[in-house]
Design a protein around this motif. Structure first.
Motif, PDB file in Angstrom:
ATOM      1  N   THR B  56       0.833  -1.205   0.000  1.00  0.00           N
ATOM      2  CA  THR B  56       0.000   0.000   0.000  1.00  0.00           C
ATOM      3  C   THR B  56       0.865   1.251   0.000  1.00  0.00           C
ATOM      4  O   THR B  56       0.673   2.173  -0.789  1.00  0.00           O
ATOM      5  CB  THR B  56      -0.899   0.015   1.249  1.00  0.00           C
ATOM      6  N   PHE B  57       1.830   1.251   0.898  1.00  0.00           N
ATOM      7  CA  PHE B  57       2.699   2.414   1.036  1.00  0.00           C
ATOM      8  C   PHE B  57       3.456   2.716  -0.252  1.00  0.00           C
ATOM      9  O   PHE B  57       3.512   3.858  -0.713  1.00  0.00           O
ATOM     10  CB  PHE B  57       3.691   2.176   2.185  1.00  0.00           C
ATOM     11  N   VAL B  58       4.006   1.665  -0.863  1.00  0.00           N
ATOM     12  CA  VAL B  58       4.818   1.878  -2.064  1.00  0.00           C
ATOM     13  C   VAL B  58       3.964   2.429  -3.204  1.00  0.00           C
ATOM     14  O   VAL B  58       4.336   3.419  -3.847  1.00  0.00           O
ATOM     15  CB  VAL B  58       5.519   0.563  -2.475  1.00  0.00           C
ATOM     16  N   PHE B  59       2.799   1.821  -3.440  1.00  0.00           N
ATOM     17  CA  PHE B  59       2.019   2.263  -4.599  1.00  0.00           C
ATOM     18  C   PHE B  59       1.418   3.660  -4.386  1.00  0.00           C
ATOM     19  O   PHE B  59       1.467   4.502  -5.285  1.00  0.00           O
ATOM     20  CB  PHE B  59       0.952   1.232  -4.954  1.00  0.00           C
ATOM     21  N   ALA B  64       2.183   9.979  -4.906  1.00  0.00           N
ATOM     22  CA  ALA B  64       2.410  11.244  -4.215  1.00  0.00           C
ATOM     23  C   ALA B  64       3.720  11.885  -4.668  1.00  0.00           C
ATOM     24  O   ALA B  64       3.798  13.105  -4.865  1.00  0.00           O
ATOM     25  CB  ALA B  64       2.427  11.013  -2.710  1.00  0.00           C
ATOM     26  N   ILE B  65       4.747  11.057  -4.845  1.00  0.00           N
ATOM     27  CA  ILE B  65       6.048  11.622  -5.202  1.00  0.00           C
ATOM     28  C   ILE B  65       6.035  12.131  -6.644  1.00  0.00           C
ATOM     29  O   ILE B  65       6.616  13.162  -6.960  1.00  0.00           O
ATOM     30  CB  ILE B  65       7.153  10.583  -4.933  1.00  0.00           C
ATOM     31  N   GLN B  66       5.344  11.400  -7.506  1.00  0.00           N
ATOM     32  CA  GLN B  66       5.186  11.881  -8.882  1.00  0.00           C
ATOM     33  C   GLN B  66       4.573  13.278  -8.879  1.00  0.00           C
ATOM     34  O   GLN B  66       5.005  14.188  -9.579  1.00  0.00           O
ATOM     35  CB  GLN B  66       4.260  10.918  -9.639  1.00  0.00           C
ATOM     36  N   ALA B 144      12.583   7.094  -5.078  1.00  0.00           N
ATOM     37  CA  ALA B 144      11.422   7.570  -5.836  1.00  0.00           C
ATOM     38  C   ALA B 144      11.587   9.036  -6.224  1.00  0.00           C
ATOM     39  O   ALA B 144      11.198   9.431  -7.323  1.00  0.00           O
ATOM     40  CB  ALA B 144      10.146   7.362  -5.030  1.00  0.00           C
ATOM     41  N   THR B 145      12.184   9.851  -5.352  1.00  0.00           N
ATOM     42  CA  THR B 145      12.404  11.254  -5.691  1.00  0.00           C
ATOM     43  C   THR B 145      13.348  11.374  -6.878  1.00  0.00           C
ATOM     44  O   THR B 145      13.101  12.131  -7.817  1.00  0.00           O
ATOM     45  CB  THR B 145      12.990  12.011  -4.487  1.00  0.00           C
ATOM     46  N   LEU B 146      14.412  10.580  -6.841  1.00  0.00           N
ATOM     47  CA  LEU B 146      15.377  10.616  -7.940  1.00  0.00           C
ATOM     48  C   LEU B 146      14.709  10.256  -9.268  1.00  0.00           C
ATOM     49  O   LEU B 146      14.860  10.955 -10.273  1.00  0.00           O
ATOM     50  CB  LEU B 146      16.521   9.643  -7.640  1.00  0.00           C
ATOM     51  N   PHE B 147      13.936   9.158  -9.257  1.00  0.00           N
ATOM     52  CA  PHE B 147      13.375   8.700 -10.526  1.00  0.00           C
ATOM     53  C   PHE B 147      12.135   9.494 -10.942  1.00  0.00           C
ATOM     54  O   PHE B 147      11.819   9.534 -12.129  1.00  0.00           O
ATOM     55  CB  PHE B 147      13.101   7.202 -10.482  1.00  0.00           C
ATOM     56  N   ALA B 148      11.468  10.135  -9.982  1.00  0.00           N
ATOM     57  CA  ALA B 148      10.342  10.986 -10.370  1.00  0.00           C
ATOM     58  C   ALA B 148      10.844  12.163 -11.198  1.00  0.00           C
ATOM     59  O   ALA B 148      10.149  12.639 -12.092  1.00  0.00           O
ATOM     60  CB  ALA B 148       9.598  11.476  -9.136  1.00  0.00           C
ATOM     61  N   ALA B 149      12.076  12.614 -10.906  1.00  0.00           N
ATOM     62  CA  ALA B 149      12.646  13.698 -11.697  1.00  0.00           C
ATOM     63  C   ALA B 149      12.824  13.260 -13.147  1.00  0.00           C
ATOM     64  O   ALA B 149      12.786  14.070 -14.064  1.00  0.00           O
ATOM     65  CB  ALA B 149      13.982  14.139 -11.111  1.00  0.00           C
ATOM     66  N   ILE B 150      13.024  11.955 -13.366  1.00  0.00           N
ATOM     67  CA  ILE B 150      13.120  11.430 -14.726  1.00  0.00           C
ATOM     68  C   ILE B 150      11.722  11.264 -15.318  1.00  0.00           C
ATOM     69  O   ILE B 150      11.425  11.787 -16.383  1.00  0.00           O
ATOM     70  CB  ILE B 150      13.823  10.054 -14.737  1.00  0.00           C
ATOM     71  N   SER B 151      10.864  10.530 -14.591  1.00  0.00           N
ATOM     72  CA  SER B 151       9.598  10.113 -15.185  1.00  0.00           C
ATOM     73  C   SER B 151       8.715  11.308 -15.508  1.00  0.00           C
ATOM     74  O   SER B 151       7.941  11.267 -16.453  1.00  0.00           O
ATOM     75  CB  SER B 151       8.863   9.150 -14.252  1.00  0.00           C
ATOM     76  N   VAL B 152       8.855  12.389 -14.728  1.00  0.00           N
ATOM     77  CA  VAL B 152       7.988  13.539 -14.934  1.00  0.00           C
ATOM     78  C   VAL B 152       8.211  14.148 -16.320  1.00  0.00           C
ATOM     79  O   VAL B 152       7.356  14.825 -16.854  1.00  0.00           O
ATOM     80  CB  VAL B 152       8.210  14.568 -13.807  1.00  0.00           C
ATOM     81  N   ARG B 153       9.367  13.857 -16.917  1.00  0.00           N
ATOM     82  CA  ARG B 153       9.646  14.429 -18.229  1.00  0.00           C
ATOM     83  C   ARG B 153       9.291  13.498 -19.376  1.00  0.00           C
ATOM     84  O   ARG B 153       9.482  13.833 -20.533  1.00  0.00           O
ATOM     85  CB  ARG B 153      11.118  14.803 -18.311  1.00  0.00           C
ATOM     86  N   MET B 159       3.156   5.449 -15.978  1.00  0.00           N
ATOM     87  CA  MET B 159       3.603   4.072 -15.988  1.00  0.00           C
ATOM     88  C   MET B 159       5.095   3.980 -15.709  1.00  0.00           C
ATOM     89  O   MET B 159       5.560   3.022 -15.095  1.00  0.00           O
ATOM     90  CB  MET B 159       3.290   3.432 -17.335  1.00  0.00           C
ATOM     91  N   MET B 160       5.850   4.954 -16.164  1.00  0.00           N
ATOM     92  CA  MET B 160       7.305   4.822 -16.068  1.00  0.00           C
ATOM     93  C   MET B 160       7.824   4.886 -14.634  1.00  0.00           C
ATOM     94  O   MET B 160       8.785   4.208 -14.303  1.00  0.00           O
ATOM     95  CB  MET B 160       7.998   5.898 -16.925  1.00  0.00           C
ATOM     96  N   LEU B 161       7.194   5.676 -13.766  1.00  0.00           N
ATOM     97  CA  LEU B 161       7.748   5.769 -12.410  1.00  0.00           C
ATOM     98  C   LEU B 161       7.720   4.418 -11.679  1.00  0.00           C
ATOM     99  O   LEU B 161       8.756   3.981 -11.188  1.00  0.00           O
ATOM    100  CB  LEU B 161       7.060   6.870 -11.597  1.00  0.00           C
ATOM    101  N   PRO B 162       6.559   3.741 -11.646  1.00  0.00           N
ATOM    102  CA  PRO B 162       6.597   2.404 -11.020  1.00  0.00           C
ATOM    103  C   PRO B 162       7.556   1.446 -11.721  1.00  0.00           C
ATOM    104  O   PRO B 162       8.262   0.692 -11.067  1.00  0.00           O
ATOM    105  CB  PRO B 162       5.157   1.899 -11.148  1.00  0.00           C
ATOM    106  N   LEU B 163       7.597   1.507 -13.054  1.00  0.00           N
ATOM    107  CA  LEU B 163       8.501   0.615 -13.781  1.00  0.00           C
ATOM    108  C   LEU B 163       9.944   0.853 -13.360  1.00  0.00           C
ATOM    109  O   LEU B 163      10.712  -0.074 -13.151  1.00  0.00           O
ATOM    110  CB  LEU B 163       8.393   0.864 -15.289  1.00  0.00           C
ATOM    111  N   LEU B 164      10.311   2.107 -13.239  1.00  0.00           N
ATOM    112  CA  LEU B 164      11.695   2.428 -12.905  1.00  0.00           C
ATOM    113  C   LEU B 164      12.037   2.037 -11.472  1.00  0.00           C
ATOM    114  O   LEU B 164      13.124   1.552 -11.185  1.00  0.00           O
ATOM    115  CB  LEU B 164      11.938   3.935 -13.082  1.00  0.00           C
ATOM    116  N   VAL B 165      11.094   2.277 -10.566  1.00  0.00           N
ATOM    117  CA  VAL B 165      11.427   2.189  -9.147  1.00  0.00           C
ATOM    118  C   VAL B 165      11.193   0.793  -8.553  1.00  0.00           C
ATOM    119  O   VAL B 165      11.978   0.327  -7.737  1.00  0.00           O
ATOM    120  CB  VAL B 165      10.643   3.256  -8.347  1.00  0.00           C
ATOM    121  N   LEU B 166      10.116   0.107  -9.005  1.00  0.00           N
ATOM    122  CA  LEU B 166       9.766  -1.153  -8.330  1.00  0.00           C
ATOM    123  C   LEU B 166      10.879  -2.200  -8.328  1.00  0.00           C
ATOM    124  O   LEU B 166      11.144  -2.791  -7.274  1.00  0.00           O
ATOM    125  CB  LEU B 166       8.470  -1.727  -8.909  1.00  0.00           C
TER     126      LEU B 166
END
Lengths: 236, 220
Positions: B56-59, B64-66, B144-153, B159-166
């Motif tokens: 629950t927390f991760v998803f 939220a971080i995105q 998640a903060t690091l990869f959200a900076a990627i996925s947001v672009r 879809m990309m944020l969970p793919l990158l981080v999980l």
């Protein structure tokens, strides 16, 4: 530059021949030369290809991480291409590991898949680099994508020891359904050692050959894009 | 450091005035939790509480971080941040800190909900439960903060944020779930020591790596 151009074709002519010859020798070793393993019988013969692919896969992932680190550090497009090529080739061998493993495990362990630390580790690595390829293809035209992919490869390799430790701990604290696999137990026979050495050399040659091919195709793709852009400018 | 503090302050003021992130996050966590409960036998659900909690927390956390980065895209705020003559690492530190604060508050609510809905003995050893949650939170927020900076672009950012981080989160999820299981069942912190050590290592590695690498991500 000129020295490299002169030497490159020789390597590219020798590599396919060498890889083919040694691979044929490896196939002969695996199917004819090595003796049957006493307990496992014929299925154990997949071990030679399985282990060699695993080494090639890990080599690919470490080359990818190294090249990605270099790319982040000095920003040369060659390093980025090398990283991409290494992930593609590493992915191929990693997939082979994940295919040959269950084929062996089914008759020997009685199950296609178990959550053995090594299996778990391999499948997690596979997903990390699958995501790398998805990321690459998701934004081909974004000039930043190379940088993002490089960050993923570097973070991925930092994650590897943590995955390894946690997966070991995780399995260690659970009851194991199957007894510990003894897949290195039967390798006392010198012919088996020789078989493994020949297969490993064959896979390493194949790895280098494929890596060069991938790298070259990426370079040609970039070249093509450059020419297309120029042609468009000229037409305008 | 003062730059990081200013950005953090701005994020917190924004959150205090709108309360969008926190309220959305808590409701989302509640919904995921309920979905889990309906999918399981409610009687035996207490057993699964640590697993349910971290999934629950991760998803919910990824959403939220995105959002924390999407926020900056409005009115070109992101370019304003990048134009500031500050160390880019400070932006990472500030974003991670604001994510830690928002997620941490939501996490407290989540643990309370687990105790309430699934009967998880989360309050048996509050200090130990807090420590495990904190260690899990830091590592998650860093990655998640690091990869959200990627996925947001990216175009397919949801879809990309969970793919990158999980896949990268696997060690954290394993250790956080197992450590939670130990402390929720009344085990001492020492008996969860191995898990906590891996969690702490994860936190340190990815906080430092995020801070160092972030600069590479935001070059325009």
């Amino acid at each position: 530059m000129s020295a490299r151009q002169a030497s490159a074709p020789v390597i590219d002519r020798v590599l396919p021949i060498a890889a083919t010859v040694v691979m044929l020798a490896a196939i002969w070793c695996v199917f004819v030369y090595v003796p049957n393993e006493r307990l496992q019988g014929a299925p154990q013969r997949i071990f030679y290809f399985h282990v060699s692919s695993a080494w090639a896969a890990f080599l690919g992932f470490f080359v990818a991480a190294g090249a990605s680190g270099l790319f982040l550090w000095r920003g040369r497009v060659e390093d980025d291409r090398m990283a991409m090529a290494a992930v593609e080739v590493g992915m191929l061998f990693c997939t082979m590991v994940l295919v040959t493993g269950p084929i062996w495990a089914r008759p020997i362990w009685g199950a296609w898949w178990t959550w053995d630390p090594r299996l778990t580790m391999t499948v997690i690595l596979w997903t990390i680099y699958a995501v790398y390829l998805v990321l690459r293809s998701s934004a081909r035209d974004d000039p930043q994508i190379a940088r993002y992919a490089a960050v993923l490869a570097v973070i991925g390799v930092l994650d590897v020891p943590l995955i390894q430790v946690s997966v070991r701990l995780w399995r260690g604290m659970h009851p194991s359904v199957l007894s510990a696999p003894a897949n290195t137990g039967g390798i006392e026979d010198p012919r088996m050692v020789a078989g493994l050495v020949v297969t490993t050399i064959a896979f390493m040659l194949l790895f280098v050959w494929l890596l060069r091919l991938c790298y070259e195709s990426l370079r040609l793709r970039d070249e093509l894009h450059r020419l297309e852009d120029r042609a468009r400018e000229l037409i305008r | 450091m003062s730059a990081a503090w200013r950005i953090l302050h701005k994020d917190l003021v924004l959150e205090l005035r709108t309360r969008e992130a926190l309220s959305g996050l808590i409701v989302l966590m509640l919904l995921i939790l309920l979905t889990f409960t309906f999918a399981m036998d409610p009687e035996g659900a207490g057993e699964a509480a640590p697993a349910v909690q971290w999934v629950t927390f991760v998803f919910a956390g990824l959403m939220a971080i995105q959002r924390a980065f999407l926020l900056e895209r409005e009115n070109g705020a992101w370019y304003g941040l990048l134009l500031c003559p500050i160390d880019r690492g400070a932006i990472f530190v500030a974003k991670m800190a604001s994510n830690v604060i928002v997620l941490g508050l939501a996490q407290l609510v989540l643990v309370a909900l687990l105790a309430l809905l699934l009967g998880a003995p989360a309050l048996a050893a509050p200090a130990a439960v807090l420590l495990v949650n904190f260690l899990g939170l830091i590592g998650f927020a860093a990655l998640a903060t690091l990869f959200a900076a990627i996925s947001v672009r990216l175009r397919a950012r949801e879809m990309m944020l969970p793919l990158l981080v999980l896949p990268l989160l696997v060690p954290l999820v394993i250790c956080a779930v197992e450590a939670s299981r130990v402390v929720m069942n009344g085990g001492s912190l020492a008996s969860a020591g191995a898990w906590l050590r891996v969690l702490a290592t994860f936190d340190v590695i990815f906080s430092v790596a995020g801070w160092m690498i972030f600069e590479q991500l935001v070059q325009e």
